[in-house]
Write a protein that holds these residues in place. Sequence first.
Motif, short mmCIF file in Angstrom:
data_model
loop_
_atom_site.label_atom_id
_atom_site.label_comp_id
_atom_site.label_asym_id
_atom_site.label_seq_id
_atom_site.Cartn_x
_atom_site.Cartn_y
_atom_site.Cartn_z
N UNK A 118 0.83 -1.19 0.00
CA UNK A 118 0.00 0.00 0.00
C UNK A 118 0.87 1.26 0.00
N UNK A 119 1.85 1.26 0.90
CA UNK A 119 2.70 2.43 1.07
C UNK A 119 3.50 2.71 -0.22
N UNK A 120 3.99 1.63 -0.79
CA UNK A 120 4.80 1.75 -1.99
C UNK A 120 4.00 2.36 -3.13
N UNK A 121 2.72 1.94 -3.22
CA UNK A 121 1.88 2.44 -4.30
C UNK A 121 1.65 3.94 -4.14
N UNK A 122 1.42 4.35 -2.88
CA UNK A 122 1.18 5.78 -2.65
C UNK A 122 2.44 6.58 -2.97
N UNK A 123 3.58 6.03 -2.56
CA UNK A 123 4.85 6.72 -2.85
C UNK A 123 5.08 6.81 -4.36
N UNK A 124 4.68 5.74 -5.06
CA UNK A 124 4.83 5.75 -6.52
C UNK A 124 4.01 6.88 -7.12
N UNK A 125 2.78 7.03 -6.62
CA UNK A 125 1.94 8.10 -7.15
C UNK A 125 2.52 9.47 -6.83
N UNK A 231 -1.21 12.17 4.05
CA UNK A 231 0.14 12.48 4.50
C UNK A 231 1.11 12.61 3.32
N UNK A 232 1.03 11.64 2.41
CA UNK A 232 2.04 11.58 1.35
C UNK A 232 1.67 12.40 0.12
N UNK A 233 0.37 12.47 -0.18
CA UNK A 233 -0.03 13.17 -1.40
C UNK A 233 -0.59 14.56 -1.11
N UNK A 234 -0.89 14.81 0.17
CA UNK A 234 -1.56 16.07 0.50
C UNK A 234 -0.65 17.09 1.13
N UNK A 235 -1.28 18.03 1.82
CA UNK A 235 -0.54 19.09 2.49
C UNK A 235 -1.22 19.34 3.83
N UNK A 236 -0.81 20.37 4.53
CA UNK A 236 -1.45 20.71 5.79
C UNK A 236 -2.93 21.00 5.58
N UNK A 238 -4.90 19.52 3.71
CA UNK A 238 -5.71 18.34 3.43
C UNK A 238 -5.65 17.33 4.57
N UNK A 239 -5.23 17.79 5.74
CA UNK A 239 -5.15 16.86 6.86
C UNK A 239 -6.52 16.27 7.19
N UNK A 240 -6.54 14.97 7.37
CA UNK A 240 -7.79 14.29 7.68
C UNK A 240 -7.79 13.88 9.14
N UNK A 241 -8.92 13.39 9.58
CA UNK A 241 -9.04 13.02 10.99
C UNK A 241 -8.07 11.88 11.32
N UNK A 242 -7.79 11.07 10.35
CA UNK A 242 -6.83 9.99 10.54
C UNK A 242 -5.44 10.53 10.87
N UNK A 243 -5.06 11.60 10.20
CA UNK A 243 -3.76 12.21 10.48
C UNK A 243 -3.72 12.78 11.90
N UNK A 244 -4.81 13.38 12.30
CA UNK A 244 -4.86 13.96 13.63
C UNK A 244 -4.70 12.87 14.68
N UNK A 245 -5.50 11.79 14.52
CA UNK A 245 -5.42 10.70 15.50
C UNK A 245 -4.01 10.15 15.55
#
Lengths: 290, 373
Positions: A118-125, A231-236, A238-245
Amino acid sequence: MIAFLRRRPGLLPLLLLAPAIAWLVAFYVYPAIQMLQASLWSGTLETGFAFSWANAATYPEALGRYSDQFLRSILYAAVSTVVCLALAFPLAYTIAYRAGRFRTLLLFIVIAPFFTSFLLRVLAWKTVLGDDGFLLGPLKSIGLLPEEFRILATPIAVIFGISYNFFPFMVLPIYVSLEKIDRRLVEAAKDLYAGPARAFQRITLPLALPGVFAGSLLVFIPAMGDFVNAELLGSVQTRLIGNVIQSRFLVNNDYPTAAALSFMLMAGILAAVFIYARVLGTDELETGIG
Amino acid sequence: MSAEVKPRVADVDVRLVNVTKMFGDQTAVDGITLDVSDGEFFTLLGPSGCGKTTTLRMIGGFEQPTSGLIELKGEDVTFLPAHERDVNTVFQSYALFPHLTIFENVAFGLRRSGIKGDEVTRRVGEALELVQLIGYEKRKPAQLSGGQAQRVALARALVNRPAVLLLDEPLGALDLKLRKQMGIELKRIQREVGITFIYVTHDQEEAMTMSDRIAVMNKGHYEQLAGPETLYERPTTRFVASFVGASNLLEGKIGSDGESWTVTLPSGDVVRAPKNLGDIGTGGAIGVRPEKLTLLEPGQESKGNRLDGTVVDTSYLGVLTQYTVEGAGGLRLLVSEQNVDRTTRSDTWRPGERVALTWKPEHGFVVGDSKSA
Ligand SMILES: Nc1ncnc2c1ncn2[C@@H]1O[C@H](COP(=O)(O)OP(=O)(O)OP(=O)(O)O)[C@@H](O)[C@H]1O
Ligand SMILES: [Mg+2]
């Protein structure tokens, strides 16, 4: 034992359920209670945590502080679900009815991304969508796009990432429910004066709804908890609740807030699923499956 | 196959002209030409794989002929899609919509043709009454028995009052008793509504009891098209003679003797049939149905055709007794005799007994050259 069960046939289902119940208690109920407890703590890692019901104030406090991220999560998850649905339905339809001998190959292509992490795919994008990556770079150099144009670090990138990552979860259930539909029913509809569009609307679509329902849940629920894409594709912005937790828990060691947010997220998802099920009508689901 | 095309008349409902259907290089339907008249109960009868379903599907619009012409009520519909044809189908599998109630299943066609409100309710009610399913409106198809589902399928088609109703082995999934009962029911309904039925079955008994006319199909074409009586009494091909009822076919050297065809059997015996029964051609045969044969003591006098033989098998079937008699040269003949004079099984002919078989020449039939290999 057998003789005992014979006398009490009502116990058999309980016995069969026992392993699953034990699993749920050990890995879901127990951690949930722990988390509930943690959400009612006060203090810091240094001073130690103390439990008190009075700390329930953490909930409204956290909700107030992170309502933006909450709403953004709901929005992004909803948009991603709709995007997935819009792309997956025609694809699943094609695979189920029009692909002929390419059916298996196409299905394989749909799930192929799962073979990398999963992580690799996001990094690839991240590389692909990069400001001067091989997608935007050439377009910019020939002047088709302005120099400051970017996809990365925008909501589009995050929604794209979420949609991309959960796309197979939408395709597969829809494919299965379409594939199960007896094509003779569509013939019967045409026999009864329904043109192709009407036959689709009255027969194929309602019978595929269980797949749409399952697929939407399978995309929406993990999307609500996503933090990797943001986290990887967004910015501050676009922080989601998941990032906050995630950061409350692992960076700030603010266990009470993280636990309270997790709890509210869970409640929110349950509520959303419930409303969704009511709106779509469980009756149709049952008969669609049967 | 009656290849001559009769002039078009107003009461022809369905007309096929030289309709052929190929799947790849396989011919499923091979140049069928026929007319079905208004209000007729017309049956396509034939063994599995002979092209019955394919023929029906082309009339319904689910399949397009490779060549040929299909007309409904004098209008060319060869390439008209199914939903634009004034034809409805009762599918072999019923194909009821599982997510809709019985009411909505039956109302489906009405709604699609723009009928609304009370009119829908009234007509669905009428259709359900016709098939005796009043009170089942709110059920789902999964909550019906096979026979009930079959009747819903019928109501769902009939409610639209199509010019023609197509039925593909509609009773195939039912058990024998229910099948007989539903067969009678179907015939009653057809008479009541006066709609043309084109019925597909491989069950010759079903076909015989219900149909006005039957086309007996074999390998993509039909070998004979006639009423049930004619098919039985005067089959014109070997295939029809053996597919519809049981037959004894007497093969040998063909000859002519005044008003009769003669067949000289390998044993040297000669059997006759009047020429007015049909054309024997150059490779035909004389046939006779088992119940037309009479068994006599070897010495008894008789007129007409006569063969000698030995009883090899006797089966007592209540209404009648069936014998297999072996004649000279290994020829086996099937004989059935009504149990009128006999009261106990001991009166029947026993295996091993010598008998004489006789029948009147005019009780036989004549099959012609076979159409295809
Ligand atoms: N879609 C198709 N593709 C290829 N061949 C087909 C197709 N449909 C039918 N056939 C072939 O055409 C021939 C006639 O088939 P059809 O279904 O009309 O037979 P049938 O008389 O209805 O038989 P049954 O009594 O078994 O239903 C068969 O040999 C069948 O294999
Ligand atoms: Mg068939």
